[in-house]
Design a protein around this motif. Structure first.
Motif, PDB file in Angstrom:
ATOM      1  N   HIS A  25       0.802  -1.223   0.000  1.00 49.53           N
ATOM      2  CA  HIS A  25       0.000   0.000   0.000  1.00 49.53           C
ATOM      3  C   HIS A  25       0.834   1.272   0.000  1.00 49.53           C
ATOM      4  N   SER A  26       2.109   1.158  -0.384  1.00 54.73           N
ATOM      5  CA  SER A  26       3.004   2.314  -0.479  1.00 54.73           C
ATOM      6  C   SER A  26       3.725   2.259  -1.821  1.00 54.73           C
ATOM      7  N   PRO A  27       3.939   3.405  -2.444  1.00 48.42           N
ATOM      8  CA  PRO A  27       4.703   3.411  -3.703  1.00 48.42           C
ATOM      9  C   PRO A  27       6.112   2.867  -3.480  1.00 48.42           C
ATOM     10  N   CYS A  28       6.588   2.089  -4.434  1.00 46.99           N
ATOM     11  CA  CYS A  28       7.929   1.505  -4.344  1.00 46.99           C
ATOM     12  C   CYS A  28       8.965   2.458  -4.933  1.00 46.99           C
ATOM     13  N   PRO A  29      10.112   2.572  -4.287  1.00 49.05           N
ATOM     14  CA  PRO A  29      11.189   3.404  -4.846  1.00 49.05           C
ATOM     15  C   PRO A  29      11.829   2.720  -6.056  1.00 49.05           C
ATOM     16  N   GLU A  30      12.459   3.539  -6.882  1.00 50.78           N
ATOM     17  CA  GLU A  30      13.140   3.001  -8.063  1.00 50.78           C
ATOM     18  C   GLU A  30      14.358   2.176  -7.667  1.00 50.78           C
ATOM     19  N   VAL A  31      14.682   1.236  -8.519  1.00 47.64           N
ATOM     20  CA  VAL A  31      15.887   0.424  -8.363  1.00 47.64           C
ATOM     21  C   VAL A  31      17.076   1.303  -8.733  1.00 47.64           C
ATOM     22  N   THR A  32      18.082   1.312  -7.881  1.00 49.24           N
ATOM     23  CA  THR A  32      19.297   2.082  -8.160  1.00 49.24           C
ATOM     24  C   THR A  32      20.532   1.184  -8.245  1.00 49.24           C
ATOM     25  N   ALA A  58       4.568  -8.289  -9.019  1.00 52.05           N
ATOM     26  CA  ALA A  58       5.367  -7.118  -8.666  1.00 52.05           C
ATOM     27  C   ALA A  58       6.226  -7.457  -7.452  1.00 52.05           C
ATOM     28  N   ALA A  59       7.388  -6.810  -7.359  1.00 57.60           N
ATOM     29  CA  ALA A  59       8.333  -7.117  -6.280  1.00 57.60           C
ATOM     30  C   ALA A  59       7.715  -6.939  -4.900  1.00 57.60           C
ATOM     31  N   GLY A  63       7.250  -8.804  -0.764  1.00 57.54           N
ATOM     32  CA  GLY A  63       7.815  -8.039   0.338  1.00 57.54           C
ATOM     33  C   GLY A  63       9.008  -7.176   0.005  1.00 57.54           C
ATOM     34  N   VAL A  64       9.335  -7.020  -1.262  1.00 53.90           N
ATOM     35  CA  VAL A  64      10.490  -6.236  -1.676  1.00 53.90           C
ATOM     36  C   VAL A  64      10.001  -4.915  -2.274  1.00 53.90           C
ATOM     37  N   ALA A  65      10.257  -3.824  -1.602  1.00 54.84           N
ATOM     38  CA  ALA A  65       9.801  -2.506  -2.048  1.00 54.84           C
ATOM     39  C   ALA A  65      10.760  -1.942  -3.089  1.00 54.84           C
ATOM     40  N   GLN A  66      10.647  -2.470  -4.307  1.00 60.00           N
ATOM     41  CA  GLN A  66      11.433  -1.997  -5.441  1.00 60.00           C
ATOM     42  C   GLN A  66      10.557  -2.014  -6.676  1.00 60.00           C
ATOM     43  N   ARG A  67      10.797  -1.090  -7.603  1.00 61.95           N
ATOM     44  CA  ARG A  67      10.004  -0.989  -8.828  1.00 61.95           C
ATOM     45  C   ARG A  67      10.479  -2.022  -9.851  1.00 61.95           C
ATOM     46  N   VAL A  68       9.951  -3.243  -9.713  1.00 66.65           N
ATOM     47  CA  VAL A  68      10.257  -4.343 -10.629  1.00 66.65           C
ATOM     48  C   VAL A  68       9.004  -5.192 -10.758  1.00 66.65           C
ATOM     49  N   PHE A  69       8.683  -5.618 -11.984  1.00 66.06           N
ATOM     50  CA  PHE A  69       7.676  -6.657 -12.131  1.00 66.06           C
ATOM     51  C   PHE A  69       8.057  -7.620 -13.233  1.00 66.06           C
ATOM     52  N   VAL A  70       7.515  -8.838 -13.125  1.00 69.38           N
ATOM     53  CA  VAL A  70       7.704  -9.883 -14.124  1.00 69.38           C
ATOM     54  C   VAL A  70       6.335 -10.267 -14.667  1.00 69.38           C
ATOM     55  N   TYR A  71       6.335 -10.882 -15.843  1.00 72.26           N
ATOM     56  CA  TYR A  71       5.069 -11.293 -16.446  1.00 72.26           C
ATOM     57  C   TYR A  71       5.284 -12.477 -17.387  1.00 72.26           C
ATOM     58  N   ASP A  72       4.267 -13.289 -17.486  1.00 73.55           N
ATOM     59  CA  ASP A  72       4.139 -14.355 -18.478  1.00 73.55           C
ATOM     60  C   ASP A  72       2.647 -14.416 -18.750  1.00 73.55           C
ATOM     61  N   CYS A  73       2.214 -13.632 -19.711  1.00 73.20           N
ATOM     62  CA  CYS A  73       0.795 -13.344 -19.865  1.00 73.20           C
ATOM     63  C   CYS A  73       0.391 -13.391 -21.331  1.00 73.20           C
ATOM     64  N   PRO A  74      -0.736 -14.010 -21.637  1.00 73.94           N
ATOM     65  CA  PRO A  74      -1.236 -13.976 -23.007  1.00 73.94           C
ATOM     66  C   PRO A  74      -2.039 -12.696 -23.250  1.00 73.94           C
ATOM     67  N   ASP A  75      -2.113 -12.306 -24.514  1.00 74.60           N
ATOM     68  CA  ASP A  75      -3.049 -11.245 -24.868  1.00 74.60           C
ATOM     69  C   ASP A  75      -4.340 -11.912 -25.360  1.00 74.60           C
ATOM     70  N   ASP A  76      -5.260 -11.135 -25.849  1.00 77.62           N
ATOM     71  CA  ASP A  76      -6.548 -11.703 -26.264  1.00 77.62           C
ATOM     72  C   ASP A  76      -6.449 -12.584 -27.501  1.00 77.62           C
ATOM     73  N   GLU A  77      -5.330 -12.499 -28.228  1.00 80.40           N
ATOM     74  CA  GLU A  77      -5.123 -13.362 -29.395  1.00 80.40           C
ATOM     75  C   GLU A  77      -4.287 -14.587 -29.046  1.00 80.40           C
ATOM     76  N   GLU A  78      -4.075 -14.810 -27.727  1.00 81.90           N
ATOM     77  CA  GLU A  78      -3.304 -15.946 -27.211  1.00 81.90           C
ATOM     78  C   GLU A  78      -1.818 -15.868 -27.548  1.00 81.90           C
ATOM     79  N   ASN A  79      -1.308 -14.661 -27.862  1.00 83.79           N
ATOM     80  CA  ASN A  79       0.131 -14.472 -28.009  1.00 83.79           C
ATOM     81  C   ASN A  79       0.710 -14.332 -26.607  1.00 83.79           C
ATOM     82  N   ARG A  80       1.739 -15.129 -26.324  1.00 89.29           N
ATOM     83  CA  ARG A  80       2.352 -15.147 -24.997  1.00 89.29           C
ATOM     84  C   ARG A  80       3.432 -14.076 -24.902  1.00 89.29           C
TER      85      ARG A  80
END
Length: 184
Positions: A25-32, A58-59, A63-80
């Motif tokens: 519930h708090s904005p994450c600081p940038e990775v430096t 998201a990081a 529990g890691v307050a850093q601006r990083v996220f990962v994804y493995d997500c399809p779009d509506d056309e099933e492109n991964r």
């Protein structure tokens, strides 16, 4: 960092932060600081996301307050779409707005109709510091907006309105991990 064919294969599954944890519930600081520790974090994030059967993480969800996220997500056309973004910024969220089901690994077992744009663009850098720009449509656009929200200290439940919000709050109180469980 050497590219792996399947990210997360050497990562550790970390404990998920749940709704109510202050880190969500708090904005994450940038990775430096870039280097092996960041590479390890990203690898662990992929491992954790896959273990939880998610499409993004998201990081701060581990529990890691850093601006990083990962994804493995399809779009509506099933492109991964598979990758990560360090210091992401949502630079565009536009097109039509759609009400669609949305869930979150930090609110396990729950979902609610949430309004999101059907097109999103995120800019940031890779773990090596190389600039990256990711555009998504449909479900992938929803994922990009959701993960950027996390890093800004917002969970999707904060965006749910009306009767859907009341039902979601009730479900959260009844969930074994929810606020009702803490009160006994």
């Amino acid at each position: 960092m050497r590219q792996r064919l399947i990210p997360g294969t050497s990562g550790l599954v970390r404990t998920m932060s749940l709704l109510g944890d202050p880190v969500l519930h708090s904005p994450c600081p940038e990775v430096t600081r870039f280097g092996p520790d960041l590479d390890r974090l990203i690898e662990d994030m992929f491992a954790t996301m896959y273990a939880a059967e998610g499409v993004g993480l998201a990081a701060n969800q581990i529990g890691v307050a850093q601006r990083v996220f990962v994804y493995d997500c399809p779009d509506d056309e099933e492109n991964r779409h598979v990758g990560h973004v360090v210091n992401p910024r949502l630079v565009a969220a536009d097109g039509e707005e759609f009400l669609g089901p949305e869930g979150c690994l930090s609110l396990p077992g729950l979902e609610a109709g949430t309004v999101r744009f059907d097109h999103a663009v995120v800019e940031g850098v890779t773990s090596d510091g190389a600039p990256v720009r990711i555009a998504g449509t449909g479900f992938f656009a929803r994922c990009l907006q959701h993960e950027c929200d996390h890093l800004d200290g917002t969970v999707y439940a904060d965006r749910v309105t009306g009767m859907r919000a009341r039902r979601l709050r009730r479900a959260i109180r009844k969930a074994p991990w929810g606020t009702g469980a803490a009160r006994g």
